[in-house]
Design a protein around this motif. Structure first.
Motif, PDB file in Angstrom:
ATOM      1  N   UNK A 161       0.779  -1.135   0.032  1.00 23.91           N
ATOM      2  CA  UNK A 161      -0.065  -0.011   0.135  1.00 23.91           C
ATOM      3  C   UNK A 161       1.006   1.295  -0.116  1.00 23.91           C
ATOM      4  N   UNK A 162       0.983   1.754  -1.305  1.00 27.38           N
ATOM      5  CA  UNK A 162       1.788   2.899  -1.443  1.00 27.38           C
ATOM      6  C   UNK A 162       1.188   4.130  -2.011  1.00 27.38           C
ATOM      7  N   UNK A 163       1.246   5.397  -1.527  1.00 28.31           N
ATOM      8  CA  UNK A 163       0.530   6.652  -1.852  1.00 28.31           C
ATOM      9  C   UNK A 163       1.437   6.868  -3.421  1.00 28.31           C
ATOM     10  N   UNK A 164       0.523   7.428  -4.332  1.00 25.76           N
ATOM     11  CA  UNK A 164       1.197   7.867  -5.426  1.00 25.76           C
ATOM     12  C   UNK A 164       2.128   8.876  -5.258  1.00 25.76           C
ATOM     13  N   UNK A 165       2.208   9.651  -4.251  1.00 24.14           N
ATOM     14  CA  UNK A 165       3.143  10.653  -4.283  1.00 24.14           C
ATOM     15  C   UNK A 165       4.599   9.884  -3.916  1.00 24.14           C
ATOM     16  N   UNK A 166       4.539   8.825  -3.172  1.00 22.27           N
ATOM     17  CA  UNK A 166       5.709   8.160  -2.806  1.00 22.27           C
ATOM     18  C   UNK A 166       6.436   7.191  -4.008  1.00 22.27           C
ATOM     19  N   UNK A 167       5.646   7.085  -4.933  1.00 20.43           N
ATOM     20  CA  UNK A 167       6.133   6.108  -6.017  1.00 20.43           C
ATOM     21  C   UNK A 167       7.270   6.627  -6.617  1.00 20.43           C
ATOM     22  N   UNK A 168       8.420   5.858  -6.636  1.00 10.85           N
ATOM     23  CA  UNK A 168       9.593   5.991  -7.320  1.00 10.85           C
ATOM     24  C   UNK A 168      10.586   6.722  -6.138  1.00 10.85           C
ATOM     25  N   UNK A 169      10.316   7.036  -5.081  1.00 13.52           N
ATOM     26  CA  UNK A 169      11.177   7.377  -4.135  1.00 13.52           C
ATOM     27  C   UNK A 169      12.379   6.373  -3.738  1.00 13.52           C
ATOM     28  N   UNK A 170      13.448   7.049  -3.613  1.00 10.21           N
ATOM     29  CA  UNK A 170      14.786   5.978  -3.282  1.00 10.21           C
ATOM     30  C   UNK A 170      14.765   5.342  -1.880  1.00 10.21           C
ATOM     31  N   UNK A 171      14.737   4.184  -1.821  1.00 10.67           N
ATOM     32  CA  UNK A 171      14.831   3.265  -0.576  1.00 10.67           C
ATOM     33  C   UNK A 171      16.047   2.380  -0.638  1.00 10.67           C
ATOM     34  N   UNK A 172      16.550   2.001   0.524  1.00  8.14           N
ATOM     35  CA  UNK A 172      17.761   1.074   0.988  1.00  8.14           C
ATOM     36  C   UNK A 172      17.200  -0.165   1.510  1.00  8.14           C
ATOM     37  N   UNK A 173      17.247  -1.294   1.121  1.00  9.53           N
ATOM     38  CA  UNK A 173      16.955  -2.680   1.868  1.00  9.53           C
ATOM     39  C   UNK A 173      18.270  -3.432   2.266  1.00  9.53           C
ATOM     40  N   UNK A 174      17.936  -4.171   3.014  1.00  4.39           N
ATOM     41  CA  UNK A 174      18.895  -5.266   3.849  1.00  4.39           C
ATOM     42  C   UNK A 174      18.128  -6.585   4.098  1.00  4.39           C
ATOM     43  N   UNK A 175      18.456  -7.452   3.611  1.00  2.00           N
ATOM     44  CA  UNK A 175      17.940  -8.953   3.934  1.00  2.00           C
ATOM     45  C   UNK A 175      19.027  -9.929   4.493  1.00  2.00           C
ATOM     46  N   UNK A 176      18.638 -10.454   5.295  1.00  2.00           N
ATOM     47  CA  UNK A 176      19.413 -11.609   6.052  1.00  2.00           C
ATOM     48  C   UNK A 176      18.601 -13.024   6.482  1.00  2.00           C
ATOM     49  N   UNK A 177      19.042 -14.055   6.109  1.00  2.00           N
ATOM     50  CA  UNK A 177      18.430 -15.486   6.241  1.00  2.00           C
ATOM     51  C   UNK A 177      19.230 -16.205   7.280  1.00  2.00           C
ATOM     52  N   UNK A 178      18.400 -16.737   8.331  1.00  2.00           N
ATOM     53  CA  UNK A 178      19.189 -17.689   9.179  1.00  2.00           C
ATOM     54  C   UNK A 178      18.253 -18.704   9.314  1.00  2.00           C
ATOM     55  N   UNK A 179      19.029 -19.693   9.774  1.00  2.00           N
ATOM     56  CA  UNK A 179      18.114 -21.050  10.041  1.00  2.00           C
ATOM     57  C   UNK A 179      18.585 -21.706  11.434  1.00  2.00           C
ATOM     58  N   UNK A 180      17.623 -22.514  12.135  1.00  2.00           N
ATOM     59  CA  UNK A 180      17.708 -23.106  13.210  1.00  2.00           C
ATOM     60  C   UNK A 180      17.601 -24.514  12.894  1.00  2.00           C
ATOM     61  N   UNK A 181      18.634 -25.464  13.216  1.00  2.00           N
ATOM     62  CA  UNK A 181      18.670 -26.776  13.031  1.00  2.00           C
ATOM     63  C   UNK A 181      17.557 -27.657  14.009  1.00  2.00           C
ATOM     64  N   UNK A 182      16.562 -28.093  13.702  1.00  2.00           N
ATOM     65  CA  UNK A 182      15.596 -28.708  14.294  1.00  2.00           C
ATOM     66  C   UNK A 182      15.691 -30.103  14.925  1.00  2.00           C
ATOM     67  N   UNK A 183      16.640 -30.876  14.332  1.00  2.00           N
ATOM     68  CA  UNK A 183      17.244 -32.018  14.851  1.00  2.00           C
ATOM     69  C   UNK A 183      16.098 -33.042  14.259  1.00  2.00           C
ATOM     70  N   UNK A 184      16.309 -34.300  15.101  1.00  2.00           N
ATOM     71  CA  UNK A 184      15.482 -35.606  14.807  1.00  2.00           C
ATOM     72  C   UNK A 184      14.107 -35.386  15.067  1.00  2.00           C
ATOM     73  N   UNK A 185      13.692 -34.296  15.690  1.00  2.00           N
ATOM     74  CA  UNK A 185      12.147 -34.096  16.258  1.00  2.00           C
ATOM     75  C   UNK A 185      11.422 -33.602  14.921  1.00  2.00           C
ATOM     76  N   UNK A 186      12.190 -33.214  13.860  1.00  2.00           N
ATOM     77  CA  UNK A 186      11.598 -33.050  12.578  1.00  2.00           C
ATOM     78  C   UNK A 186      11.807 -34.064  11.652  1.00  2.00           C
TER      79      UNK A 186
END
Length: 275
Positions: A161-186
């Motif tokens: 949901x983005x207002x028309x006035x904000x279309x094209x404004x510059x943004x910076x993004x940061x993404x990180x993925x980490x996992x937990x090993x659930x072991x034999x229970x899974x």
């Protein structure tokens, strides 16, 4: 006395066997994030052009409000991935709602167990943080089920949901993925013959001058876990099964030691009745 020795030996065996299994389930230290200086600095604009990242790797990208940004990462059986995304907004903007979605190798949208998958940044807010904790990746599943399976996963970050006035404004993004090993229970009884990794018909232009010989096999996605795809063949459930078998054997030996000879007739001293 023998019963005490049997129980002590069983407890010792249990502790020795369980120790390494518990150590393997510990998450990777956060200090590993700075070891890779070649972290991606841009994102793709579709599933086909998604930027490949490794788990525990911090990826950044510059974009514009209204863009669809895509990354991809590998997830193996027994892992429970957590995707975190941060969007840095310009100084002046209206209220914006951002959302992070995760798709599996079949491009099926995966639901989040918990986490702020969608958030609204009020006007003037400098940044917004999103998170999605997926369900545990299963080594095998029924064809009709929507369970997460080993293979490539896609992260899509966009403003819903983005207002028309904000279309094209510059943004910076940061993404990180980490996992937990659930072991034999899974762990489950079964595994995929191959992980759900997309294939392409030609090699990447960065890897060669052309598409190569027509007899060459298709080139799969370059990302995979550091130790390769396990496909669920190993889990610490094997350790507990072996420990259970050892305890059963020790219990049998201890029971025999306690009960042997109880059925023999008792002999008295010479000259007594029944001697």
């Amino acid at each position: 006395m023998r019963c005490v020795r049997v129980v002590s030996a069983a407890l010792l065996a249990l502790g020795v066997a369980a120790g390494p299994a518990a150590a393997d389930t510990s998450p990777s230290p956060s200090g590993d994030l700075g070891r890779d200086s070649s972290a991606p600095t841009r994102a793709g604009t579709s599933f086909r052009t998604a930027t490949e990242i490794e788990q525990e790797q911090r990826a950044t990208a510059d974009g514009a409000a209204g863009d669809y940004l895509y990354w991809s990462f590998p997830a193996d059986a027994g892992q429970r991935p957590t995707v975190r995304a941060t969007v840095k907004l310009p100084d002046t903007h209206a209220a914006e709602t951002w959302q992070v979605d995760v798709y599996d190798g079949l491009r099926r949208r995966q639901s989040c167990q918990w986490g702020a998958q969608t958030r609204t940044a009020a006007a003037g807010t400098s940044s917004v943080e999103l998170a999605c904790v997926l369900r545990t990746v299963r080594a095998w599943s029924e064809p009709w089920a929507n369970d997460p399976l080993p293979g490539t996963y896609y992260v899509r970050l966009t403003a819903v949901r983005l207002p028309t006035s904000d279309l094209g404004l510059p943004v910076g993004t940061e993404v990180r993925v980490a996992s937990r090993d659930m072991g034999g229970a899974a762990a489950v009884d079964g595994s995929l013959s191959e992980p759900l990794v997309p294939g392409v018909a030609v090699a990447s232009r960065e890897d060669g001058e052309g598409a190569g010989d027509a007899s060459d096999p298709p080139v799969l996605s370059a990302i995979e876990p550091e130790d390769g795809w396990s496909s669920g063949w190993w889990s610490d459930r094997w350790v507990w099964t072996a420990v259970g078998g050892a305890l059963a054997a020790l219990a049998g030996v201890g029971g025999y030691a306690l009960t042997r000879g109880s059925g023999r007739p008792r002999q008295g001293p010479p000259g007594s009745p029944g001697a």
